[in-house]
Design an enzyme around this catalytic site. Structure first.
Site, PDB file in Angstrom:
ATOM      1  N   ASP A 171      -6.937   4.432  -4.688  1.00 23.53           N
ATOM      2  CA  ASP A 171      -7.619   4.216  -3.403  1.00 23.53           C
ATOM      3  C   ASP A 171      -8.258   5.565  -3.072  1.00 23.53           C
ATOM      4  O   ASP A 171      -8.472   6.387  -3.981  1.00 23.53           O
ATOM      5  CB  ASP A 171      -6.622   3.759  -2.320  1.00 23.53           C
ATOM      6  CG  ASP A 171      -7.304   3.297  -1.028  1.00 23.53           C
ATOM      7  OD1 ASP A 171      -7.862   2.193  -1.012  1.00 23.53           O
ATOM      8  OD2 ASP A 171      -7.304   4.054  -0.029  1.00 23.53           O
TER       9      ASP A 171
ATOM     10  N   LYS B 237       0.867  -1.184   0.000  1.00 22.02           N
ATOM     11  CA  LYS B 237       0.000   0.000   0.000  1.00 22.02           C
ATOM     12  C   LYS B 237       0.898   1.225   0.000  1.00 22.02           C
ATOM     13  O   LYS B 237       2.027   1.176   0.496  1.00 22.02           O
ATOM     14  CB  LYS B 237      -0.898   0.013   1.242  1.00 22.02           C
ATOM     15  CG  LYS B 237      -2.127   0.871   1.088  1.00 22.02           C
ATOM     16  CD  LYS B 237      -3.219   0.177   0.290  1.00 22.02           C
ATOM     17  CE  LYS B 237      -4.397   1.089   0.042  1.00 22.02           C
ATOM     18  NZ  LYS B 237      -5.530   0.342  -0.519  1.00 22.02           N
TER      19      LYS B 237
HETATM   20  P1  NDP Z   1     -12.851   7.735  -2.859  1.00 21.08           P
HETATM   21  O1  NDP Z   1     -11.794   8.720  -2.586  1.00 21.08           O
HETATM   22  O2  NDP Z   1     -13.364   7.580  -4.246  1.00 21.08           O
HETATM   23  O3  NDP Z   1     -14.111   7.992  -1.904  1.00 21.08           O
HETATM   24  C1  NDP Z   1     -13.959   7.993  -0.530  1.00 21.08           C
HETATM   25  C2  NDP Z   1     -15.284   8.388   0.095  1.00 21.08           C
HETATM   26  O4  NDP Z   1     -15.216   8.164   1.489  1.00 21.08           O
HETATM   27  C3  NDP Z   1     -15.606   9.864  -0.098  1.00 21.08           C
HETATM   28  O5  NDP Z   1     -16.979  10.031  -0.151  1.00 21.08           O
HETATM   29  C4  NDP Z   1     -15.012  10.469   1.179  1.00 21.08           C
HETATM   30  O6  NDP Z   1     -15.597  11.690   1.577  1.00 21.08           O
HETATM   31  C5  NDP Z   1     -15.341   9.407   2.190  1.00 21.08           C
HETATM   32  N1  NDP Z   1     -14.372   9.478   3.276  1.00 21.08           N
HETATM   33  C6  NDP Z   1     -13.026   9.408   3.179  1.00 21.08           C
HETATM   34  N2  NDP Z   1     -12.465   9.564   4.388  1.00 21.08           N
HETATM   35  C7  NDP Z   1     -13.484   9.735   5.245  1.00 21.08           C
HETATM   36  C8  NDP Z   1     -13.556   9.951   6.638  1.00 21.08           C
HETATM   37  N3  NDP Z   1     -12.444  10.017   7.382  1.00 21.08           N
HETATM   38  N4  NDP Z   1     -14.788  10.062   7.207  1.00 21.08           N
HETATM   39  C9  NDP Z   1     -15.917   9.985   6.449  1.00 21.08           C
HETATM   40  N5  NDP Z   1     -15.898   9.814   5.122  1.00 21.08           N
HETATM   41  C10 NDP Z   1     -14.711   9.675   4.530  1.00 21.08           C
HETATM   42  O7  NDP Z   1     -12.290   6.325  -2.299  1.00 21.08           O
HETATM   43  P2  NDP Z   1     -12.754   4.855  -2.676  1.00 21.08           P
HETATM   44  O8  NDP Z   1     -14.204   4.818  -2.913  1.00 21.08           O
HETATM   45  O9  NDP Z   1     -11.833   4.338  -3.702  1.00 21.08           O
HETATM   46  O10 NDP Z   1     -12.399   4.076  -1.315  1.00 21.08           O
HETATM   47  C11 NDP Z   1     -13.347   3.915  -0.255  1.00 21.08           C
HETATM   48  C12 NDP Z   1     -12.926   2.757   0.628  1.00 21.08           C
HETATM   49  O11 NDP Z   1     -12.853   1.543  -0.150  1.00 21.08           O
HETATM   50  C13 NDP Z   1     -11.556   2.894   1.294  1.00 21.08           C
HETATM   51  O12 NDP Z   1     -11.574   2.249   2.543  1.00 21.08           O
HETATM   52  C14 NDP Z   1     -10.646   2.123   0.355  1.00 21.08           C
HETATM   53  O13 NDP Z   1      -9.461   1.671   0.990  1.00 21.08           O
HETATM   54  C15 NDP Z   1     -11.557   0.966  -0.009  1.00 21.08           C
HETATM   55  N6  NDP Z   1     -11.221   0.254  -1.228  1.00 21.08           N
HETATM   56  C16 NDP Z   1     -11.146   0.891  -2.432  1.00 21.08           C
HETATM   57  C17 NDP Z   1     -10.874   0.174  -3.571  1.00 21.08           C
HETATM   58  C18 NDP Z   1     -10.908   0.798  -4.928  1.00 21.08           C
HETATM   59  O14 NDP Z   1     -10.867   0.055  -5.904  1.00 21.08           O
HETATM   60  N7  NDP Z   1     -11.002   2.127  -5.056  1.00 21.08           N
HETATM   61  C19 NDP Z   1     -10.553  -1.258  -3.534  1.00 21.08           C
HETATM   62  C20 NDP Z   1     -10.761  -1.861  -2.228  1.00 21.08           C
HETATM   63  C21 NDP Z   1     -11.040  -1.099  -1.129  1.00 21.08           C
HETATM   64  P3  NDP Z   1     -14.747  13.078   1.505  1.00 21.08           P
HETATM   65  O15 NDP Z   1     -14.838  13.494   0.095  1.00 21.08           O
HETATM   66  O16 NDP Z   1     -15.461  13.974   2.442  1.00 21.08           O
HETATM   67  O17 NDP Z   1     -13.347  12.761   1.949  1.00 21.08           O
END
Ligand code: NDP
Length: 452
Positions: A170, A130
């Site tokens: 991510d 990561k």
């Molecule tokens: P994005 O950046 O596309 O979206 C993240 C979302 O989560 C946004 O809406 C963001 O809101 C919110 N968020 C982030 N941090 C926080 C926080 N501290 N509290 C509340 N809301 C939060 O990321 P992804 O959708 O790619 O990733 C989401 C999750 O899925 C993560 O845990 C990631 O590790 C996991 N994941 C992702 C993969 C992928 O293919 N993308 C694969 C496997 C797992 P804001 O805009 O306000 O920050």
């Protein structure tokens, strides 16, 4: 757990915490895996003799570096970059890059540790890693994001490669960022290879990679629901997050017949009691991905929906199925109790480690269906693995081909969870199943490869 396993976990964790002080997310992730695999270690003493667990918690390599960049007004900023190359027993290191203000070594190590088992579960040849930075892309111009990505890659490029380490996206790293990172990598190396995944469709990306994590989580949830003769049809679904994973989890759940009623970001959540439609999901995708807006703007477009601010999370909304798709530890014990009390009977994680240990305890005590992210969100990295294959053979598969691979991989992961996680009373402990199934392959590969 018997007395031996209990003592083993306790003394292992004491040493780990002493050696890695302040890394609470890393401690949490290790403790969860260790609790599942300790009885297994006891049954197979060669794993104890080979100190497999001790080796697994020590990253093969940690790279930490300065990332200097200049904003549009000429001011200089210094961020910190990371790449944790955790385990390469099964293949080249593989795992996403996260850009978020909260990024630190503990979060990188927990994610790289989880990734090792997740990648093993996919059955594809990928090690675990990561990376990321405490850079916050929110509010930055495209030019600023590009300069940051170029500076980040100017150090990272020497540590990665298609047969060494293949990063992906991510939190905070989507198609735009992968484009800038790939462009700089190509320029520095003077080669066009599949070293990053999540690439644009015209330049080596795989069809369905953006959708894969959310869609895969829904395929996994379908398998879970089927164990109780249920499906998404007619169910109410609460989703957190509004990014890549949340958008596609909501889209697929809706297409499978569910009424999906929430999305969130770090400021709050929206509740649409009528449920999302294709049009509403398209609006959210445009709002988040093109306009880079906030989820609260949804209620301006659809006034029958409501917005709750102050960082509120959607777990108080009554539902049958919950899909946490935002970030780690976003669902605590109180939220879990509320969900269960409101009749929620299936929690499928799209994010990494979104449920706290207390929340997991609540779900498992109530015997509801609960899957950890390392099983149910593995569709993202699995499709990255499929992108690597397509790049290597210089071919492009159709969306149907990729989707059928994804479907099969998710149902194979589910079968592995059943194999190793079914308890005496028939309850499927997906945490135990995923941890043991993921662990065995990595552990045996490490034994085969000697003391390295
Ligand atoms: P994005 O950046 O596309 O979206 C993240 C979302 O989560 C946004 O809406 C963001 O809101 C919110 N968020 C982030 N941090 C926080 C926080 N501290 N509290 C509340 N809301 C939060 O990321 P992804 O959708 O790619 O990733 C989401 C999750 O899925 C993560 O845990 C990631 O590790 C996991 N994941 C992702 C993969 C992928 O293919 N993308 C694969 C496997 C797992 P804001 O805009 O306000 O920050």
């Amino acid at each position: 757990m018997d007395a031996f396993a209990k003592k083993y976990v306790e003394s292992f964790m004491n040493e780990l915490i002493a050696k890695n002080p302040g890394e609470s997310e890393f401690h949490q992730a290790v403790s969860e895996v260790l609790t599942s695999v300790a009885p297994y270690l006891e049954a197979y003493p060669y794993l104890l003799e080979n100190k497999i667990m001790e080796r697994m918690v020590e990253p093969e390599r940690v790279i930490m570096f300065r990332v200097p960049w200049m904003d549009d007004s000429g001011e200089i900023h210094i961020n910190r970059g990371f790449r944790v190359q955790m385990n390469s027993a099964l293949g080249p290191y593989k795992g996403g890059i996260r850009f978020h203000a909260s990024v630190n070594l503990s979060i990188m190590k927990f994610l790289a540790f989880e990734q090792t088992f997740k990648n093993s579960l996919t059955t594809l040849p990928m090690g675990g890693a990561k990376g990321g930075s405490d850079f916050n892309p929110r509010g930055k111009s495209d030019a600023e994001v590009m300069r940051f990505c170029q500076s980040f890659m100017t150090e990272l490029f020497r540590h990665i490669g298609q047969d060494t380490d293949v990063p992906a996206g991510d939190i905070g790293v989507g198609g735009r960022e992968i484009g800038f990172l790939f462009g700089q990598y190509k320029r520095l190396r003077d080669e066009f290879t599949g070293t990053l995944t999540g690439k644009g469709l015209a330049w080596g990306g795989s069809l369905l990679r953006p959708e894969a994590t959310g869609y895969g989580a829904c395929y996994f949830a379908q398998e879970m629901l089927a164990t109780r003769g249920e499906s998404f049809e007619g169910k109410t679904v609460v989703v957190s997050g509004a990014g890549n994973v949340a958008q596609h989890a909501a889209e697929k759940a809706m297409r499978l017949g569910a009424k999906v009623v929430t999305l969130s970001d770090s400021d709050g959540f929206i509740y649409d009691p009528d449920g999302f439609t294709e049009e509403k999901i398209a609006y959210v995708k445009n709002l988040k991905n093109a306009l880079r807006g906030r989820i609260k703007e949804y209620v301006n477009q659809y006034p029958s929906a409501s917005y709750t601010g102050g960082g509120a999370k959607p777990w108080s909304i009554k539902c049958d199925i919950a899909m946490p798709c935002a970030t780690q530890n976003e669902l605590n014990g109180d939220a879990a109790r509320t969900l269960v009390a409101n009749g929620c009977f299936c929690v499928t994680e799209g994010a990494n480690m979104p449920s706290t240990p207390e929340a997991i305890e609540v779900f498992q005590s109530a015997k509801i269906l609960y899957s950890p992210g390392k099983a149910s969100n593995a569709g993202g990295v699995a499709t990255s693995g499929l992108e690597m294959t397509q790049n290597s053979i210089r071919q492009k598969w159709t969306a149907e081909e990729v989707d059928s691979h994804l479907h099969r991989i998710m149902s194979d992961i589910h079968a592995a969870c059943i194999k190793y996680g079914t308890e005496e009373d028939g309850y499927i402990n997906y945490v135990k199943g995923a941890n043991i199934a993921g662990f065995i392959k990595v552990a045996n590969a490490m034994v085969d490869q000697g003391l390295v």
